[in-house]
Write a protein that holds these residues in place. Structure first.
Motif, short mmCIF file in Angstrom:
data_model
loop_
_atom_site.label_atom_id
_atom_site.label_comp_id
_atom_site.label_asym_id
_atom_site.label_seq_id
_atom_site.Cartn_x
_atom_site.Cartn_y
_atom_site.Cartn_z
N LEU A 105 38.36 14.48 19.37
CA LEU A 105 39.60 14.02 18.75
C LEU A 105 40.69 13.87 19.80
O LEU A 105 40.78 14.65 20.74
N LYS A 106 41.54 12.84 19.64
CA LYS A 106 42.65 12.64 20.56
C LYS A 106 43.76 13.65 20.29
O LYS A 106 44.41 14.13 21.20
N LYS A 107 43.98 13.97 19.03
CA LYS A 107 45.00 14.93 18.65
C LYS A 107 44.34 16.14 18.02
O LYS A 107 43.29 16.04 17.39
#
Length: 115
Positions: A105-107
């Protein structure tokens, strides 16, 4: 809402000859019991029902068909909405990005009292 019908094995029985020869008696029996199983060589071949029961059955079948059609229409609408998303010009790019991420996940996911 569904009409309660007795099991076919529990219905009063008359053989086909009795039905043919004593129709008036059959009509009285159907009116009394609601339905009669007609047998031929001890096997039930048909069931006689009174007109009121028949009308109730046809109304219930129509209502079930209408409910079924409503459910199918809703599913068709949902399918078409999802298909429209997949047919958008950037859908391929988004899918490629998702597969390239390989589960990373990016965040960081949010969790807390609101969830």
């Amino acid at each position: 809402m569904l009409t309660e019908l007795p099991n076919i094995q529990e219905l009063p029985r008359q053989n086909a000859s009795q039905v043919k020869n004593k129709w008036a008696d059959m009509v009285r029996l159907v009116r009394q019991s609601g339905s009669v199983a007609v047998t031929n060589h001890s096997a039930v071949e048909m069931v006689l029902v009174d007109a009121k029961t028949y009308q109730q059955l046809t109304e219930e079948i129509q209502a079930m068909k209408a409910r079924e059609q409503t459910a199918l229409d809703e599913l068709t609408h949902r399918f078409n909405a999802r298909l429209a998303v997949l047919q958008q010009p950037d859908a391929s790019r988004k899918l490629d990005a998702l597969l390239d991420a390989k589960g990373v996940l990016k965040k960081r996911p949010k969790a807390g009292a609101s969830y």
